[in-house]
Motif scaffolding. Structure first.
Motif, mmCIF file in Angstrom:
data_model
loop_
_atom_site.group_PDB
_atom_site.id
_atom_site.type_symbol
_atom_site.label_atom_id
_atom_site.label_comp_id
_atom_site.label_asym_id
_atom_site.label_seq_id
_atom_site.Cartn_x
_atom_site.Cartn_y
_atom_site.Cartn_z
ATOM 1 N N UNK A 38 77.117 22.903 3.402
ATOM 2 C CA UNK A 38 76.459 22.061 4.398
ATOM 3 C C UNK A 38 76.898 22.281 5.823
ATOM 4 N N UNK A 39 77.551 23.429 6.095
ATOM 5 C CA UNK A 39 78.034 23.709 7.446
ATOM 6 C C UNK A 39 77.338 24.944 8.020
ATOM 7 N N UNK A 40 77.052 24.908 9.312
ATOM 8 C CA UNK A 40 76.539 26.097 9.987
ATOM 9 C C UNK A 40 77.616 27.173 9.922
ATOM 10 N N UNK A 93 70.922 30.297 6.639
ATOM 11 C CA UNK A 93 70.672 29.075 7.392
ATOM 12 C C UNK A 93 69.598 28.259 6.675
ATOM 13 N N UNK A 94 69.933 27.652 5.531
ATOM 14 C CA UNK A 94 68.941 26.890 4.773
ATOM 15 C C UNK A 94 68.447 25.677 5.550
ATOM 16 N N UNK A 95 67.231 25.275 5.243
ATOM 17 C CA UNK A 95 66.591 24.184 5.976
ATOM 18 C C UNK A 95 67.447 22.924 5.989
ATOM 19 N N UNK A 96 68.163 22.678 4.898
ATOM 20 C CA UNK A 96 68.953 21.447 4.813
ATOM 21 C C UNK A 96 69.987 21.344 5.928
ATOM 22 N N UNK A 97 70.451 22.477 6.459
ATOM 23 C CA UNK A 97 71.411 22.422 7.565
ATOM 24 C C UNK A 97 70.823 21.723 8.785
ATOM 25 N N UNK A 120 72.417 20.726 14.716
ATOM 26 C CA UNK A 120 72.819 22.005 14.142
ATOM 27 C C UNK A 120 71.947 23.165 14.606
ATOM 28 N N UNK A 121 70.755 22.874 15.086
ATOM 29 C CA UNK A 121 69.915 23.959 15.601
ATOM 30 C C UNK A 121 70.558 24.573 16.838
ATOM 31 N N UNK A 134 75.954 30.083 18.063
ATOM 32 C CA UNK A 134 76.775 30.982 17.250
ATOM 33 C C UNK A 134 76.072 32.327 17.029
ATOM 34 N N UNK A 135 74.759 32.302 16.963
ATOM 35 C CA UNK A 135 74.019 33.565 16.860
ATOM 36 C C UNK A 135 74.224 34.408 18.114
ATOM 37 N N UNK A 136 74.126 33.780 19.280
ATOM 38 C CA UNK A 136 74.332 34.508 20.529
ATOM 39 C C UNK A 136 75.782 34.982 20.644
#
Length: 523
Positions: free
Chosen positions: A363-365, A399-403, A409-410, A416-418
């Motif tokens: 459940x964590x990014x 990155x499942x939808x539930x996150x 979290x978005x 984090x992607x950048x």
């Protein structure tokens, strides 16, 4: 193509629900065969996920907003429908920046592979053994692809028919055992292992040792297209492909209605009635066959079933579109026009993939976001519309939808992607971003919830649900054309023609082609 005014007829041979690329493919084949065909699309335009869009005010660049590359669409299908779309090969297959012992470098895989690829493996691993293993593995994959790819436009083969034509060790590794076992057996280097494994995780949330083998099925779909698995850039963007399909359908006589949100399908084995709303009033037509381009989970609702939340698919991707003033420089000093010309892997070492999966499952990014960068404008500058910079597409894994049930979290996932990109750059990517007409950075992010809201894909799942093997189980019933082509539902009058068909998934046209063939075989 017309907006959703009253239909031309009260009855059709076929009604297609959903105007994505598969629905358009089916419409083209059926109309060419002389069947009266009505296609209904909820959105103002056709194309579904395969569209090109001016995403940033003040800039003419057209981005492939959702789907972004073409691999699985058979060249034979494009030729049959006369699709005048150029698919370009990317000069770089992949580039994976790395930092080890204070050194920065990058694993370069050319297309075609040459001495620079061999030297790149040697620089990373210290010898030639890992590149030799790479060559052996992909020769074996190509052997499997060469057997499977020619069957995609034919009725489903039985599993045993294909297995008999493939090296038994390769079949075991890729079809019977979890993909992780083959990757660990074949390769030693953590970075090389990760580059191989990522094809099993695009749009698929799974551990590489998952006993369901969903990762193996995803891997296969990413590597069998036209027997080579090459992912190519459509000149003009993804919208050029669906625009060509729309022309093929309407030129053949298919009736295409946009702004037509289907609300109900009343179906029996002998036919169906389809009802939709055009924003002002409802319309209904009768038909012998309904072809569903929407996800099977949505189809069940249209057929009158109650939604089952426990069976709803869950997407697992983060898509970021960026417009740049210039390409960023890399710390390694590698030419950006080489590094970004193919698939650039970030945070996708084998160990990093495992950690990211464990964090997301909890459940964590992911603390280090695994993802890939594609710079289509290096291969197809036409999409820039005169903009002097470049486009970037980032596709994030695990990155499942539930996150994103937690909206915060978005933003965290995007940052984090950048960060995973900036780790390898000599300048922050933020400094390279163009600004739109309002002065905002040219960056848009799409999580699964956004995909569901935009495209009505349940859970934002880009494949409409878990992928299946592109062949029939040995004991499956193949009594009807719909079963034989992998497009059957529980109702004889309703067939699947989208990504939820057995050989659906990706921008392939296979679901549409195969549903059309099943209809024609039943006529």
């Amino acid at each position: 193509m017309t907006s959703a005014t009253a239909p031309d007829r009260s009855s059709y041979d076929v009604v297609i629900v959903g105007g994505g690329h598969n629905g358009l493919t089916a419409a083209a084949y059926l109309a060419r065969a002389g069947l009266s065909t009505l296609l209904l699309e909820r959105l103002p335009t056709t194309g579904g996920a395969a569209v090109s869009t001016v995403a940033f005010p003040g800039h003419p660049a057209r981005l492939s907003r959702y789907s972004y590359l073409v691999s699985l669409m058979p060249e034979a299908l494009m030729a049959e429908l006369g699709l005048a779309v150029e698919l370009r090969t990317r000069s770089t297959a992949s580039f994976t920046p790395w930092t080890r012992d204070g050194r920065s470098g990058g694993l370069l895989v050319e297309r075609p592979e040459g001495e620079a690829t061999r030297a790149s493996f040697r620089e990373l691993t210290g010898g030639d053994e890992e590149y030799a293993a790479w060559q052996r593995f992909y020769r074996d994959v190509e052997g499997l692809a060469g057997v499977v790819a020619p069957t995609l436009l034919e009725p489903l083969p039985m599993e045993r028919e294909l297995a008999e034509r493939v090296d038994p060790d390769v079949w075991r590794e890729l079809v019977r055992e979890p993909l992780g076992a083959a990757v660990e057996r074949r390769f030693s280097d953590d970075t090389v292992r990760g580059v191989v494994a990522t094809d099993g995780l695009i749009g698929t949330f799974a551990d590489l040792d998952d006993p369901s083998l969903i990762q193996n099925r995803c891997f296969l779909y990413h590597l069998i297209g036209n027997g080579t698995g090459e992912w190519r850039v459509p000149v003009g963007g993804m919208g050029a492909m669906t625009d060509a399909l729309l022309r093929a359908a309407t030129d053949a006589g298919a009736e295409v209605r946009t702004g037509a949100g289907v609300s109900r399908i009343d179906a029996g084995d002998d036919g169906a009635e389809v009802t939709w709303h055009d924003g002002t009033r409802s319309h209904s037509v009768s038909t012998k066959r309904v072809l569903s381009g929407v996800a099977p989970w949505v189809l069940r609702i249209l057929l009158g079933e109650e939604p089952e939340p426990d069976t709803k698919p869950e997407g697992a991707q983060l898509k970021i579109n960026l417009l740049l003033d210039r390409l960023p420089a890399l710390r390694s000093g590698v030419d950006p026009e080489v590094a970004f010309a193919g698939t650039l892997h970030l945070g996708e070492d084998y160990g990093q993939l495992a950690t990211a999966y464990a964090e997301a499952a909890a459940g964590r990014v992911p603390s280090v976001m695994p993802g890939e960068i594609y710079c289509h404008s290096l291969t197809d500058p036409s999409i820039l519309g005169g903009h002097p910079g470049h486009t970037f597409t980032y596709f994030g894994l695990h990155t499942p939808a539930s996150l994103f049930d937690d909206p915060a979290n978005k933003e965290l996932a995007v940052s984090r992607a950048l960060a995973s990109l900036n780790e390898h750059l000599a300048e922050p990517i933020e400094d390279c971003l163009s600004r739109d007409a309002d002065g905002n950075p040219c960056l848009e992010a799409k999580v699964p919830q956004d995909v569901e809201a935009d495209l009505a894909m349940p859970g934002g799942h880009i494949f409409h649900g878990d992928l299946e093997w592109p062949w029939s189980p040995n004991r499956a019933r193949l009594d009807t054309p719909a079963q034989q082509w992998g497009v059957a539902t529980d109702l004889d009058s309703v067939l699947l023609c989208g990504s939820g068909a057995r050989r659906g998934g990706a921008v392939s046209g296979l679901g549409g082609h195969n549903a059309a063939q099943a209809v024609l075989a039943s006529a």
